[in-house]
Motif scaffolding. Sequence first.
Motif, short mmCIF file in Angstrom:
data_model
loop_
_atom_site.label_atom_id
_atom_site.label_comp_id
_atom_site.label_asym_id
_atom_site.label_seq_id
_atom_site.Cartn_x
_atom_site.Cartn_y
_atom_site.Cartn_z
N LYS A 320 77.41 128.22 23.17
CA LYS A 320 77.60 129.30 22.20
C LYS A 320 78.09 130.54 22.92
O LYS A 320 77.96 130.65 24.15
CB LYS A 320 76.28 129.61 21.49
N ARG A 321 78.62 131.48 22.13
CA ARG A 321 79.01 132.76 22.71
C ARG A 321 77.75 133.55 23.07
O ARG A 321 76.67 133.29 22.53
CB ARG A 321 79.83 133.56 21.70
N ILE A 322 77.92 134.51 23.94
CA ILE A 322 76.77 135.33 24.36
C ILE A 322 76.49 136.35 23.27
O ILE A 322 77.27 137.29 23.08
CB ILE A 322 77.06 136.02 25.70
N MET A 323 75.42 136.15 22.57
CA MET A 323 75.12 136.99 21.40
C MET A 323 74.11 138.08 21.76
O MET A 323 73.13 137.84 22.45
CB MET A 323 74.56 136.12 20.27
N LEU A 324 74.37 139.24 21.21
CA LEU A 324 73.51 140.39 21.48
C LEU A 324 72.09 140.15 20.95
O LEU A 324 71.10 140.42 21.64
CB LEU A 324 74.10 141.64 20.83
N THR A 325 72.00 139.66 19.73
CA THR A 325 70.67 139.49 19.13
C THR A 325 69.81 138.52 19.95
O THR A 325 68.63 138.77 20.16
CB THR A 325 70.79 138.97 17.69
N VAL A 326 70.44 137.45 20.40
CA VAL A 326 69.69 136.46 21.18
C VAL A 326 69.28 137.05 22.53
O VAL A 326 68.18 136.81 23.02
CB VAL A 326 70.54 135.18 21.36
N THR A 327 70.18 137.82 23.12
CA THR A 327 69.87 138.43 24.42
C THR A 327 68.70 139.41 24.29
O THR A 327 67.78 139.41 25.12
CB THR A 327 71.11 139.15 24.97
N VAL A 328 68.75 140.22 23.25
CA VAL A 328 67.64 141.17 23.03
C VAL A 328 66.34 140.42 22.80
O VAL A 328 65.29 140.75 23.38
CB VAL A 328 67.96 142.11 21.84
N ASN A 329 66.41 139.39 21.97
CA ASN A 329 65.20 138.59 21.73
C ASN A 329 64.72 137.92 23.01
O ASN A 329 63.51 137.80 23.25
CB ASN A 329 65.46 137.55 20.65
N GLY A 330 65.65 137.46 23.83
CA GLY A 330 65.27 136.84 25.10
C GLY A 330 64.50 137.81 25.98
O GLY A 330 63.47 137.47 26.55
N ALA A 331 65.03 139.04 26.07
CA ALA A 331 64.35 140.05 26.90
C ALA A 331 62.94 140.32 26.37
O ALA A 331 61.97 140.38 27.15
CB ALA A 331 65.16 141.35 26.89
N ILE A 332 62.83 140.44 25.06
CA ILE A 332 61.49 140.70 24.49
C ILE A 332 60.58 139.50 24.73
O ILE A 332 59.38 139.67 25.02
CB ILE A 332 61.61 141.03 22.99
N GLY A 333 61.15 138.31 24.65
CA GLY A 333 60.35 137.11 24.95
C GLY A 333 59.81 137.15 26.37
O GLY A 333 58.65 136.79 26.62
N GLY A 334 60.63 137.60 27.30
CA GLY A 334 60.17 137.73 28.69
C GLY A 334 59.07 138.76 28.83
O GLY A 334 58.10 138.55 29.58
N LEU A 335 59.23 139.87 28.12
CA LEU A 335 58.20 140.91 28.17
C LEU A 335 56.88 140.40 27.59
O LEU A 335 55.80 140.68 28.11
CB LEU A 335 58.68 142.15 27.41
N VAL A 336 57.00 139.64 26.49
CA VAL A 336 55.80 139.04 25.88
C VAL A 336 55.13 138.12 26.89
O VAL A 336 53.91 138.15 27.09
CB VAL A 336 56.17 138.26 24.60
N ALA A 337 55.95 137.29 27.53
CA ALA A 337 55.39 136.26 28.41
C ALA A 337 54.68 136.86 29.62
O ALA A 337 53.62 136.39 30.03
CB ALA A 337 56.50 135.31 28.85
N VAL A 338 55.25 137.91 30.18
CA VAL A 338 54.67 138.45 31.41
C VAL A 338 53.43 139.30 31.12
O VAL A 338 52.70 139.68 32.04
CB VAL A 338 55.73 139.27 32.18
N THR A 339 53.22 139.58 29.85
CA THR A 339 52.09 140.44 29.48
C THR A 339 50.75 139.87 29.95
O THR A 339 49.88 140.61 30.41
CB THR A 339 52.09 140.64 27.95
N ALA A 340 50.61 138.56 29.87
CA ALA A 340 49.31 137.96 30.23
C ALA A 340 49.05 138.04 31.72
O ALA A 340 47.90 138.23 32.15
CB ALA A 340 49.28 136.51 29.77
N GLY A 341 50.11 137.88 32.52
CA GLY A 341 49.85 137.75 33.95
C GLY A 341 50.44 138.85 34.80
O GLY A 341 50.48 138.72 36.03
#
Lengths: 479, 220
Positions: A320-341
């Motif tokens: 797929k093309r590099i989509m802004l919405t997916v990239t933003v969601n990806g970054a937030i997903g990373g922030l969510v994930a690192v929150t625990a540890g």
Amino acid sequence: MKKHIGNLIFTVLLMLGLGAHAFGQSTSSSIATSQSSLTNSAVSPVDSPVPQDIGKLAQQLADSTLYVELLIMVFAGALVFFMQLGFAFLESGMSRTKNTVNVLMKNFCDLCAGSLAFWCIGYGLMYGANMSGWVGTSHFFPTHLPAKEAGILFFQIMFAAAAATIVSGAIAERTRFSAYFLGSAIICGFIYPIVGSWVWGANHGGAGWLKQMGFIDFAGSTVVHSVGGWCALAALIVVKPRLGRYGPDGTPRLIQGHSLSNTVLGGLVLWVGWFGFNAGSAVSLQGNTLQDMGRIALNTHLAGCAAALAAMAALKTLQKRIMLTVTVNGAIGGLVAVTAGSAVMEPQWAILTGIVAGFLVTYMQPLLERLQLDDVVGAVSVHLIGGIWGTLAAGLFSASNFLSLTQLYTQVIGILTVGAFSFSVAYIMYRLIDATLGMRVDPLQEQRGLDIAEHAEVGYPEFQRDQLHTGAAAAQAIR
Amino acid sequence: MIRAAFEKKLGLEGVQQAIGLWKQHFAEETDVQKNIRPFAQAYSEFIGQPSSKSELALLLISSLHTKLEMLPPDPQPQPRNMSQIATSPASPIASTQTSTAIDATLAALILELHEALTLDSQGSAWTAQFLQTLQASSTVQTLKLDDTQKDAWEAWLRLSQPLNLQAHLSVQQATKLVNLLYVFLTEAIGPVEADRLLSRSVQQVEATPTGRSLSPRTFL
């Protein structure tokens, strides 16, 4: 011109001076007083008392530490509050124009209702005396709190509101405002605090059962984000997809939001807020020291960056093309994930946590679409999947228990029990709301847009002058 | 307008009978007043008994040959805007007038939607479903049309005839009908396309005399 420049420089200097003065007053006044009193013999004992013994000096230092902690806690709480702005931007940007006001109203009001609900009941359930390990039983409607506990309450209120607001983006554009409002209050006052009591309780005797097991969730990948994600999933099942979101053969149709500028702005605001969310937790929650804040902030930032890049890579693997919405969601997903540890792992593992989160968030969204779950902002994949992965990663990459299967087992137990509780209670709650208030607006309101139907306002009056839904029937409906 | 008002009292058949009788035996006389009483007598015999219906038929024929200002006054003032129309029960004549406008605007909107759908890439498949939706979900069942109206409606749905019925839809009924069509459109072509298509159709109808008389936005 020169005069203006001169005024400007003077104003900036004045602001900097006042800021420095205020900061100095609040953080180091005790230390400064102590130092000056020890060295400056010219100061009279009445104006600046000389400490009589080392105990008094220690007390003053402890006080100054408390002031610093309180300052950080309030500032971090304000940053978490600032995340509401991020959610509002992100969610409204991903919604259509005709639903902008509704999305903003939901974000604004769940904060208000949720904060009050948490103060009334939530804090007692979460941090009250918890001898059973399952729920707190004291400190409802708390008053006359000690200074630090008041700060913790303020900080935790913001966490509760963040958990509730995750739902809003998932079920945007077709959910009745009153139903969402009630659901948010229940999440903040009941669901989130009970889970919180298992993991972070208690401040007044006893301890949560997951805390006793050694479950690691430093700042809330599970307690905040997974709980919000589970509630969002339950709400999605009850409220069903928007009209026409899936074709007759089940093919998903893209419904683009009206402003990607708002979306990326919201994502960046959330990112800023996350520094308060994670680093602020060093002071308020787990007994970490202020020294940990730098590492926590660093891990948080690196994981977000890695996750954004990973989301882009994942898009390429999906051709797929590099989509802004997916990239933003990806970054937030990373922030969510690192929150625990973020407090227990080294930066390289935080980066790995972010990379995996970026891939997971991107891959999960199409899978959720196959299940015909219409998640407007991708809240389930970001907060639920990201939260689950982050909780596992905290167990795996914890510096003190690196790749420990025992720790991993504890993490899995926590994820499963929190999931079972949050999802089932939220599902029953939304079913009950659906049977009484009704979760979903009728198709006519969905056609007109919730701005007109629920609030009698439009988000962009100048641009929506030619909008369809200004007829007599619509006017009659909003009267 | 006058005829439609009398249809409410006499029924469509009664009006047709009265006009038929007049045309057959009494219309040749240029002075209407000379034949009006004999017509009332004949109509009374035709329907089998002297009744208020013969008086109504008399009034009908008189009305059809009388200037509008000589008719009895409308018991209620004419509505000034659409919201007033939507909310207030008007007199039979005013109601008929409004219903006619609603019918016309609605028909124009549906026609535009139909044409827009036909131009869509999905073409005839969606068009067929569109017509099915109209037939099945809305008009026939929920609007309680009589047989004559139903036939006219279905003939129009098949696009074999221009729409020429007086369904006397209220704004609420028309709104419901348009919403059903919108739901169909969202299911068929997606909400984004449905919004675009509905928006375009509304603008096109608004550019016509029918749309200027009563905007299709009234139903949205």
